[in-house]
Design a protein around this motif. Structure first.
Motif, PDB file in Angstrom:
ATOM      1  N   ASN A   1     -14.602  -0.733  -0.666  1.00  0.00           N
ATOM      2  CA  ASN A   1     -13.191  -1.120  -0.550  1.00  0.00           C
ATOM      3  C   ASN A   1     -12.505  -1.243  -1.912  1.00  0.00           C
ATOM      4  O   ASN A   1     -11.286  -1.004  -2.007  1.00  0.00           O
ATOM      5  CB  ASN A   1     -13.078  -2.454   0.193  1.00  0.00           C
ATOM      6  CG  ASN A   1     -13.443  -2.315   1.669  1.00  0.00           C
ATOM      7  OD1 ASN A   1     -13.217  -1.275   2.275  1.00  0.00           O
ATOM      8  ND2 ASN A   1     -14.020  -3.381   2.237  1.00  0.00           N
ATOM      9  N   PHE A   2     -13.278  -1.606  -2.937  1.00  0.00           N
ATOM     10  CA  PHE A   2     -12.676  -1.827  -4.260  1.00  0.00           C
ATOM     11  C   PHE A   2     -13.490  -1.082  -5.326  1.00  0.00           C
ATOM     12  O   PHE A   2     -14.246  -1.692  -6.107  1.00  0.00           O
ATOM     13  CB  PHE A   2     -12.622  -3.325  -4.590  1.00  0.00           C
ATOM     14  CG  PHE A   2     -11.927  -4.142  -3.527  1.00  0.00           C
ATOM     15  CD1 PHE A   2     -10.547  -4.180  -3.466  1.00  0.00           C
ATOM     16  CD2 PHE A   2     -12.676  -4.849  -2.590  1.00  0.00           C
ATOM     17  CE1 PHE A   2      -9.915  -4.923  -2.491  1.00  0.00           C
ATOM     18  CE2 PHE A   2     -12.050  -5.597  -1.626  1.00  0.00           C
ATOM     19  CZ  PHE A   2     -10.655  -5.628  -1.556  1.00  0.00           C
TER      20      PHE A   2
ATOM     21  N   HIS B   1      -4.863  -3.370  -3.882  1.00  0.00           N
ATOM     22  CA  HIS B   1      -4.529  -1.972  -4.128  1.00  0.00           C
ATOM     23  C   HIS B   1      -3.546  -1.850  -5.288  1.00  0.00           C
ATOM     24  O   HIS B   1      -3.731  -1.002  -6.193  1.00  0.00           O
ATOM     25  CB  HIS B   1      -3.929  -1.362  -2.859  1.00  0.00           C
ATOM     26  CG  HIS B   1      -3.472   0.046  -3.030  1.00  0.00           C
ATOM     27  ND1 HIS B   1      -4.335   1.120  -3.039  1.00  0.00           N
ATOM     28  CD2 HIS B   1      -2.217   0.573  -3.226  1.00  0.00           C
ATOM     29  CE1 HIS B   1      -3.650   2.236  -3.211  1.00  0.00           C
ATOM     30  NE2 HIS B   1      -2.354   1.931  -3.335  1.00  0.00           N
TER      31      HIS B   1
ATOM     32  N   PHE C   1     -11.020 -11.330  -0.071  1.00  0.00           N
ATOM     33  CA  PHE C   1     -10.782 -10.428   1.062  1.00  0.00           C
ATOM     34  C   PHE C   1     -12.065 -10.203   1.849  1.00  0.00           C
ATOM     35  O   PHE C   1     -12.088 -10.310   3.083  1.00  0.00           O
ATOM     36  CB  PHE C   1     -10.230  -9.097   0.556  1.00  0.00           C
ATOM     37  CG  PHE C   1     -10.139  -8.052   1.625  1.00  0.00           C
ATOM     38  CD1 PHE C   1      -9.085  -8.034   2.527  1.00  0.00           C
ATOM     39  CD2 PHE C   1     -11.127  -7.067   1.751  1.00  0.00           C
ATOM     40  CE1 PHE C   1      -9.005  -7.072   3.516  1.00  0.00           C
ATOM     41  CE2 PHE C   1     -11.057  -6.111   2.736  1.00  0.00           C
ATOM     42  CZ  PHE C   1      -9.989  -6.108   3.626  1.00  0.00           C
ATOM     43  N   GLN C   2     -13.163  -9.888   1.127  1.00  0.00           N
ATOM     44  CA  GLN C   2     -14.430  -9.646   1.813  1.00  0.00           C
ATOM     45  C   GLN C   2     -14.923 -10.896   2.541  1.00  0.00           C
ATOM     46  O   GLN C   2     -15.464 -10.819   3.649  1.00  0.00           O
ATOM     47  CB  GLN C   2     -15.491  -9.176   0.822  1.00  0.00           C
ATOM     48  CG  GLN C   2     -15.247  -7.796   0.258  1.00  0.00           C
ATOM     49  CD  GLN C   2     -15.294  -6.720   1.333  1.00  0.00           C
ATOM     50  OE1 GLN C   2     -14.495  -5.806   1.320  1.00  0.00           O
ATOM     51  NE2 GLN C   2     -16.213  -6.822   2.258  1.00  0.00           N
TER      52      GLN C   2
ATOM     53  N   ASP D   1      -5.578 -11.304   5.172  1.00  0.00           N
ATOM     54  CA  ASP D   1      -6.462 -10.202   4.791  1.00  0.00           C
ATOM     55  C   ASP D   1      -5.661  -8.966   4.406  1.00  0.00           C
ATOM     56  O   ASP D   1      -5.965  -8.282   3.411  1.00  0.00           O
ATOM     57  CB  ASP D   1      -7.405  -9.875   5.948  1.00  0.00           C
ATOM     58  CG  ASP D   1      -8.636 -10.772   5.946  1.00  0.00           C
ATOM     59  OD1 ASP D   1      -8.810 -11.533   4.983  1.00  0.00           O
ATOM     60  OD2 ASP D   1      -9.411 -10.722   6.924  1.00  0.00           O
TER      61      ASP D   1
ATOM     62  N   GLY E   1     -10.498  -9.265  -4.307  1.00  0.00           N
ATOM     63  CA  GLY E   1     -11.454  -8.510  -3.493  1.00  0.00           C
ATOM     64  C   GLY E   1     -12.517  -9.410  -2.899  1.00  0.00           C
ATOM     65  O   GLY E   1     -12.934  -9.245  -1.741  1.00  0.00           O
TER      66      GLY E   1
ATOM     67  N   GLU F   1       0.836  -1.190   0.000  1.00  0.00           N
ATOM     68  CA  GLU F   1       0.000   0.000   0.000  1.00  0.00           C
ATOM     69  C   GLU F   1       0.875   1.245   0.000  1.00  0.00           C
ATOM     70  O   GLU F   1       2.074   1.209   0.314  1.00  0.00           O
ATOM     71  CB  GLU F   1      -0.926  -0.010   1.215  1.00  0.00           C
ATOM     72  CG  GLU F   1      -1.894  -1.204   1.224  1.00  0.00           C
ATOM     73  CD  GLU F   1      -2.997  -1.025   2.241  1.00  0.00           C
ATOM     74  OE1 GLU F   1      -3.272   0.130   2.612  1.00  0.00           O
ATOM     75  OE2 GLU F   1      -3.584  -2.041   2.642  1.00  0.00           O
TER      76      GLU F   1
ATOM     77  N   ASP G   1      -0.982  -0.592   7.893  1.00  0.00           N
ATOM     78  CA  ASP G   1      -1.399  -1.895   8.395  1.00  0.00           C
ATOM     79  C   ASP G   1      -0.305  -2.607   9.183  1.00  0.00           C
ATOM     80  O   ASP G   1      -0.538  -3.696   9.728  1.00  0.00           O
ATOM     81  CB  ASP G   1      -1.849  -2.782   7.225  1.00  0.00           C
ATOM     82  CG  ASP G   1      -3.233  -2.380   6.721  1.00  0.00           C
ATOM     83  OD1 ASP G   1      -3.970  -1.749   7.498  1.00  0.00           O
ATOM     84  OD2 ASP G   1      -3.569  -2.705   5.576  1.00  0.00           O
TER      85      ASP G   1
ATOM     86  N   ARG H   1      -5.524  -7.227   0.731  1.00  0.00           N
ATOM     87  CA  ARG H   1      -5.872  -5.827   0.485  1.00  0.00           C
ATOM     88  C   ARG H   1      -4.712  -5.086  -0.168  1.00  0.00           C
ATOM     89  O   ARG H   1      -4.908  -4.242  -1.065  1.00  0.00           O
ATOM     90  CB  ARG H   1      -6.268  -5.149   1.801  1.00  0.00           C
ATOM     91  CG  ARG H   1      -6.758  -3.717   1.593  1.00  0.00           C
ATOM     92  CD  ARG H   1      -7.514  -3.204   2.785  1.00  0.00           C
ATOM     93  NE  ARG H   1      -6.702  -3.193   4.003  1.00  0.00           N
ATOM     94  CZ  ARG H   1      -7.154  -2.828   5.199  1.00  0.00           C
ATOM     95  NH1 ARG H   1      -8.433  -2.484   5.329  1.00  0.00           N
ATOM     96  NH2 ARG H   1      -6.365  -2.839   6.244  1.00  0.00           N
TER      97      ARG H   1
END
Length: 662
Positions: free
Chosen positions: A150-151, A77, A94-95, A69, A91, A24, A29, A73
């Motif tokens: 988120n996406f 990204h 991840f969800q 996770d 995605g 990221e 994180d 993410r």
């Protein structure tokens, strides 16, 4: 292999987390490193040590899930920014993977044994597993608002249901998770209430960590720019506490920590509630709401701290006080005690309330072989109890008492409580020693009272006996010599011839001899001139008793103090008189011996015996007892089917020594 896997899981999880966070633009994180490290490391350790059963794998699963996770993410990204393939699937995963965090509920339900509380609670475990599966599947079959947020701009690869239905399923999953969380918390509370001893200490560790995390998160919501930062930094305390509790490392040192933790949590909640209430109530009316909230918190902080401390101690220690309060309270009570009678009850009460005992017993060993016992009973007395625990109270290396504590069966004594009782016993050593001295003094005073009463009675008997002897002597003189002298006087006045005086002279000589016999009965001159043995032999010849005198050379060749010789002589006379009266002048012997400074004499006869225990003593034995008591000697009377022995021992001193002393 097992060790390699246990080491690899934390390392790989941390590597995946760091790699994902670095993908990221701002690697914020990385703050999840403590949570992932604590969960995977503690879980791997428990799994390697085969402790806690399912708790270890669940902790590893939660830590690894968070790392995956964050990695997903981070890749999503980068994939969105660089138009990389598979971003939709990343995605979706991840969800869905977020729902795997529901494994935390399983930890709550299975801690600390790895099994449900009861077979009935096993249903909640399966419901939780089904809920986790539902929450994982719901975001995978349709586009949800969370996925879009988120996406942005990413197409969901599986749109089996409409977005509204997917959001409905997601909301239902959230509600289901909330209900399961409440049920899991309820199972934890029920387990804590039913726990005892080791398991209760484990639950306290878990509770302390959860309270710190909850309080920290509550404060972080208002004090930190990112509320999830407090969550990421404080929640790792929960797996750490779980590991300590399950592995039982310094398990019983938790009570004071837990008490302070609850105080901190309660104060944090108080500050949060006051701040929110003030801002919500008057924030729209004035811009000084924050300042006013700060002032209110400052004014109410001290009363709130006192209240929070009392409540925390009540929750942790129950009705009992903290160990420090027990020690300080006992010291104050002993210092304020005006009587040693209060020390033992106060000590028993302090020990009982300090550890929540059902019963406390203090036994003080007294020097005379007896003991002083003090008991205290608490609310749990009369129910099922654990094995009693006993410690010795010592003063200057000498055991002075024992402290026995009995606790309820569901709350056995912990090592920390044992240490408290041992410290209490060490502090109370001097006070218990004083109680012991007081009891000993009381015993001695009671003995002196008994001896004084016996001496008074003995002296009264001596006075009575002497009065009786005087009256008897007066009667003997009146009936004997005095009457004879009156007769002689009348006869002399009636004499007409000198030849009639010869019978009167003979009668006068007989009267004179009777007076001499009376004088010898009061205190024979032979006793004063030659001693005990010749005086006894002369008396035996006079009364015609079948008695022999056997005296050791140390007795026959020595003269003793006049009081000692009189005691020996008259006691022997009285015993010989008893033989003449009650044993029909049976053969008897008087034996005298000297052992150091103790003069012992026995009068043994072969006459018919009697029951010395059941037969009350006559005047003769009582006179002997009184004479012996006057010299602080001892009298023993034994009698069987035939024969009686009267043995007397008195402390003797030479006549010359007694004279020099006077």
């Amino acid at each position: 292999m097992r060790r390699a896997f246990a080491v690899a899981i934390p390392i790989v999880s941390l590597a995946v987390l760091v790699a994902g966070a670095m993908l990221e633009e701002e690697p914020s994180d990385l703050m999840w490193i403590p949570l992932v490290a604590a969960s995977t490391a503690v879980g791997a350790l428990l799994w390697y040590r085969r402790a806690g059963r399912a708790i270890g794998p669940l902790l590893m699963f939660v830590g690894a899930t968070v790392a995956v996770d964050i990695a997903l993410r981070g890749y999503a990204h980068q994939a969105t920014a660089r138009n990389l393939p598979g971003v939709g699937w990343v995605g979706l995963v991840f969800q869905s993977a977020i729902g795997l965090s529901g494994a935390v509920y399983l930890i709550l339900q299975l801690f600390p044994t790895g099994s449900p509380l009861t077979p009935r609670w096993r249903a909640l475990v399966w419901i939780t597993v089904g809920s986790i599966a539902f929450v994982v599947i719901a975001p995978a079959i349709g586009v949800t608002s969370d996925f879009t947020q988120n996406f942005p701009g990413v197409t969901h690869p599986m749109q089996l249901v409409s977005p509204s239905f997917a959001d409905g399923l997601n909301s239902f999953g959230g509600l289901l998770n909330t209900l399961i969380f409440l049920a899991s918390a309820l199972s934890l509370v029920v387990r804590f209430r039913r726990s005892a001893g080791l398991e209760r200490a484990q639950m306290k560790w878990f509770t302390a960590a959860s309270a710190v995390a909850a309080a920290g998160v509550a404060v972080g919501v208002f004090a930190l720019p990112r509320p999830d930062l407090a969550f990421a930094l404080l929640v790792p305390l929960i797996p750490i506490a779980a590991g300590i509790a399950i592995l039982r490392y310094r398990l019983y040192d938790i009570d004071l920590v837990l008490s302070k933790t609850l105080v901190f949590a309660l104060l944090a909640a108080f500050i949060t509630v006051v701040y929110v209430a003030v801002v919500a109530a008057i924030g729209s009316l004035t811009g000084a709401s924050s300042l006013l909230a700060t002032v209110i918190v400052a004014v109410l902080f001290q009363p709130a701290r006192v209240w929070a401390r009392r409540l925390a101690n009540r929750l942790v220690f129950g009705e009992r006080a903290t160990p420090y309060e027990v020690m300080a309270g006992f010291s104050e009570r002993v210092a304020d005690a005006v009587s040693t009678e209060q020390v033992l009850p106060q000590m028993a009460e302090a020990a009982g309330t300090g550890v929540g005992a059902a019963e406390v017993t203090i036994r003080v060993a007294l020097p005379d072989g007896g003991e002083r016992v003090e008991r205290w009973q608490g609310p749990g007395a009369g129910g099922r109890t654990a094995e009693p625990w006993t410690t010795t109270i010592v003063h200057q290396g000498e055991p002075v008492a024992t402290l026995t504590v009995t606790k309820p069966a569901n709350d056995p004594l912990t090592p920390a409580e044992r240490g408290l009782l041992e410290d209490l016993g060490a502090q109370a050593g001097l006070a218990v020693h004083n109680v012991r001295l007081t009891e000993e003094l009381g015993v001695r005073l009671r003995e002196l009272d008994v001896q004084a009463a016996a001496l008074r009675v003995s002296r009264e008997r001596l006075v009575t006996a002497r009065d009786a002897q005087r009256r008897g002597l007066q009667r003997d003189i009146q009936e004997g010599p005095e009457r004879q002298l009156l007769k002689i006087g009348r006869a002399v006045r009636a004499v007409n011839e000198p030849a009639e005086l010869d019978p009167l002279i003979d009668r006068a000589n007989e009267t004179l001899e009777g007076l001499r016999d009376l004088a010898r009965g009061v205190f024979p001159p032979l006793l004063a001139d030659q001693g005990i043995v010749p005086a006894l032999q002369a008396h035996i010849r006079k009364v015609g008793a079948h008695t022999t005198v056997e005296a050791d050379l140390p007795v026959a060749n020595r003269r003793f103090d006049a009081d000692v010789e009189a005691c020996v002589y008259f006691c022997c006379l009285q015993a010989i008189q008893n033989v003449l009266r009650h044993a029909a002048n049976a053969p008897s012997a008087v034996r005298l011996s000297l052992d150091g400074a103790v003069l012992t004499f026995e009068i043994i006869d072969d006459g018919p015996g009697f029951n010395a225990r059941m037969t009350p003593r006559g005047m003769g034995l009582q006179i002997i007892q009184d004479r012996v008591d006057a010299l602080e000697g001892s009298l023993t009377v034994t009698s069987g089917a035939s024969g009686t022995t009267v043995m007397v021992a008195v402390r003797a001193s030479d006549r010359s020594m007694a004279g020099s002393a006077r």
